[in-house]
Design an enzyme around this catalytic site. Structure first.
Site, PDB file in Angstrom:
ATOM      1  N   SER A 142       0.806  -1.204   0.000  1.00 61.12           N
ATOM      2  CA  SER A 142       0.000   0.000   0.000  1.00 61.12           C
ATOM      3  C   SER A 142       0.848   1.267   0.000  1.00 61.12           C
ATOM      4  CB  SER A 142      -0.958  -0.041   1.197  1.00 61.12           C
ATOM      5  OG  SER A 142      -1.901   0.978   1.144  1.00 61.12           O
ATOM      6  N   ASP A 181      10.843   4.988  -9.827  1.00 67.76           N
ATOM      7  CA  ASP A 181      10.540   5.576 -11.135  1.00 67.76           C
ATOM      8  C   ASP A 181      11.380   6.810 -11.413  1.00 67.76           C
ATOM      9  OD1 ASP A 181       8.734   3.606 -11.602  1.00 67.76           O
ATOM     10  OD2 ASP A 181       6.958   4.882 -11.668  1.00 67.76           O
ATOM     11  N   LYS A 196      -0.462  -4.211  -3.455  1.00 68.38           N
ATOM     12  CA  LYS A 196      -1.770  -3.669  -3.072  1.00 68.38           C
ATOM     13  C   LYS A 196      -1.879  -2.265  -3.681  1.00 68.38           C
ATOM     14  CE  LYS A 196      -5.116  -1.892  -0.608  1.00 68.38           C
ATOM     15  NZ  LYS A 196      -5.510  -0.480  -0.766  1.00 68.38           N
TER      16      LYS A 196
END
Length: 449
Positions: free
Chosen positions: A291, A302, A316
Site C-alpha cells: 500500500s 521511477d 496492493k
C-alpha cells in the site's frame, strides 16, 4: 466527511463528495424488488430461526457479506471498529500489534508492528492464525477474530500459528498491551544512516525529518548514503506517504489515483528540497511492504532516486474511501487504483526490486520451500487494469540439508522459530547487502564529479 484510504493498515486523505451515478426507472424498480427480497429473508430469519437473533447483528453480517464479495479491502466498520481505526492512525491503540487480513477462513498476518507483543514474540508476515485460545478461527469474520484478539491490557491470549516451512503448527502466548507505534527509527552503521519506517501514521513525516537530522549529526561528516527500510510496512496515511516521497524528491509526480470517473483523477507532485542532500539511497522492500509503502518505493524507483533491494512487494494498488455512516460506523469501499509516476499499476503484481535479495541467515537454512504471499493470492483480488498477470509464486529453496527438528512445546506443537532481528547486519542479510551496495557506490562518486 469522506476520506480516501489505502488499506493494508489504513490510509487517509480528504476526498470531495461525488455525485451518485444516475439509474433508469427500470433499474430502480429492480433494485426495490431485490430490497423487498432482502426484507422478506430478514423477517423470516427473525421469526423462524431456531434461536432469537439480534437485528443489528443480522444487518451487520449482511453488510459485511455484501462488501466482502467485492474485494478483500472493502468492508463495513461498526462504530467500535471505526473508532479503533481512527485511533490507530494517530499511532496509539490497544491490542497485539498485528496487521491482519482473512484468507481461506484463517487470519493471515500482513505484518507485525515493530516493538509490539506480536513482534517480540516472533510473529512473521505470512503466518496463519488458526486458533485463538484453542478455539478455531474458521467460521469467524475478520472483525470477529480481531475483536477476540483485542481485550483488556495485560491479559494473555494464545495464538496457534501455521508457518510456511514449519511442518507442525505451534502456539505463541501474547500479552495484550497499549500499542504506541514509533513509526520511524534510525541508527548509524559507520558513515551510513539506517532509517526504518514501520508504517505511515500522522507523525511519520515529522519524525523522519527529525531523525534524518540526528543521523547527520551523529555521523559528523558527509554520509556515504542512507538505507530506507520499508520491509513489513503494511501502509498507512496517504498524505504521509506522499510527504515521505517528497522528502527525497525535488520535482515530478509522486502518485496518481484514478477512479471510474476521469474527472476524479488526483495527482500528487513533489516540491523542491531533498533532506538526504542528493546522497545515494537504498530502499529495502519485501512481500510485507504494501500500500502506502509501495507508493514511496514506486516513486523513488521511477525517478531513479533510489535503488530498491529485497524481494517483490505485496502488490496492493487500490484505494479505499472511508465514508462515515452517521451513528452507524463507516463504510470502507474500494473506489480507485493508484499509479506510480511512470503510469504503472502495481495492483496484484507488486514492485520488483532493482536488486533481488532474499532474506537469509549466515548458516545454511534447512531445505524448506517457502512460497511468497501477495495481493494476487487474496480471494476476489482486483485484476491489474493494464492486463498484467502476477508472476508465478516465487519459491526459494535452501540448500539440500536435512531440516532440523522443531523443538516441541506443550501438546506436541513446535515452538516458534526465533525471528531475524531487522536492522542488525549480523543477522539481517538484506541490510548487509544494502550497506555493501552504498559503500560500493561511494567508491565511484569522486570520479563522477
Amino acid at each position: 466527511m469522506i476520506r480516501k484510504i489505502l488499506i493494508a493498515a489504513g490510509t487517509f486523505a480528504l476526498l470531495s463528495t461525488t455525485a451518485l451515478t444516475p439509474v433508469s426507472a427500470a433499474e430502480r424498480k429492480e433494485t426495490y424488488k431485490l430490497l423487498d427480497l432482502f426484507g422478506e429473508v430478514l423477517e423470516k430469519v427473525r421469526s423462524e430461526y431456531v434461536e432469537p437473533v439480534n437485528d443489528e447483528d443480522l444487518i451487520e453480517a449482511a453488510l459485511n457479506g455484501m462488501l466482502a464479495s467485492l474485494d478483500p479491502h472493502s468492508s463495513y466498520l461498526n462504530p467500535k471498529n471505526s473508532k479503533d481505526m481512527d485511533i490507530q492512525t494517530r499511532g496509539e491503540f490497544g491490542g497485539l500489534g498485528l496487521e491482519v487480513t482473512m484468507e481461506n477462513g484463517w487470519v493471515k498476518v500482513v505484518s507485525p508492528i515493530d516493538d509490539t507483543p506480536a513482534y517480540r514474540a516472533g510473529m512473521q508476515p505470512g503466518d496463519f492464525v488458526t486458533h485463538l485460545d484453542g478455539e478455531q478461527v474458521q467460521g469467524l469474520s475478520l472483525s470477529e477474530a480481531v475483536d477476540r484478539m483485542r481485550g483488556t491490557v495485560n491479559t494473555d491470549i494464545k495464538l496457534t500459528v501455521r508457518r510456511a516451512g514449519v511442518e507442525q503448527p505451534f502456539d505463541i502466548k501474547l500479552t495484550r498491551a497499549v500499542i504506541k507505534v514509533q513509526t520511524v527509527k534510525g541508527q548509524t552503521h559507520g558513515d551510513i544512516g539506517y532509517i526504518r519506517i514501520s508504517q505511515f501514521s500522522a507523525t511519520t513525516h515529522a519524525d523522519l525529518v527529525r531523525i534524518m537530522a540526528q543521523l547527520k549529526k551523529d555521523i559528523g561528516k558527509t554520509p556515504t548514503g542512507f538505507v530506507i527500510d520499508l520491509r513489513n510496512n503494511p501502509g498507512g496515511l496517504l498524505d504521509q506517504a506522499v510527504a515521505v516521497s517528497d522528502d527525497f524528491l525535488d520535482k515530478g509526480e509522486i502518485v496518481s489515483t484514478r477512479s471510474r470517473r476521469p474527472e476524479d483523477t488526483q495527482r500528487f507532485n513533489a516540491r523542491p528540497g531533498d533532506i538526504a542532500d542528493g546522497l545515494p539511497l537504498v530502499v529495502l522492500i519485501n512481500d510485507g511492504s504494501a500500500s502506502a509503502s509501495e507508493i514511496v518505493a514506486g516513486a523513488l524507483q521511477d525517478h531513479k532516486r533510489a535503488v530498491l533491494l529485497g524481494t517483490r512487494s505485496f502488490g496492493k494498488g487500490s484505494v479505499q474511501t472511508l465514508m462515515p455512516l452517521h451513528g452507524h460506523g463507516s463504510l470502507r469501499l474500494t473506489t480507485a487504483r493508484y499509479y506510480t509516476p511512470s503510469g504503472r499499476s502495481i495492483q496484484a503484481v507488486g514492485i520488483e526490486p532493482d536488486i533481488k535479495a532474499a532474506q537469509s541467515k549466515v548458516e545454511p537454512v534447512a531445505g524448506a520451500v517457502v512460497e511468497r504471499r501477495s495481493e494476487a493470492s487474496l480471494r476476489k483480488a482486483l485484476p491489474n487494469p493494464n492486463g498484467e498477470k502476477a508472476k508465478p509464486a516465487e519459491k526459494e529453496k535452501a540448500e539440500e540439508t536435512k531440516a532440523p527438528e522443531q523443538p516441541k512445546g506443550e501438546g506436541g506443537k513446535a515452538e516458534a522459530p526465533a525471528p531475524i532481528k531487522l536492522g542488525d547486519p549480523a543477522q539481517d542479510y538484506q541490510l548487509a547487502r544494502a550497506l555493501d551496495l552504498l559503500r560500493g557506490l561511494s567508491l565511484y562518486r569522486p570520479a563522477q564529479r
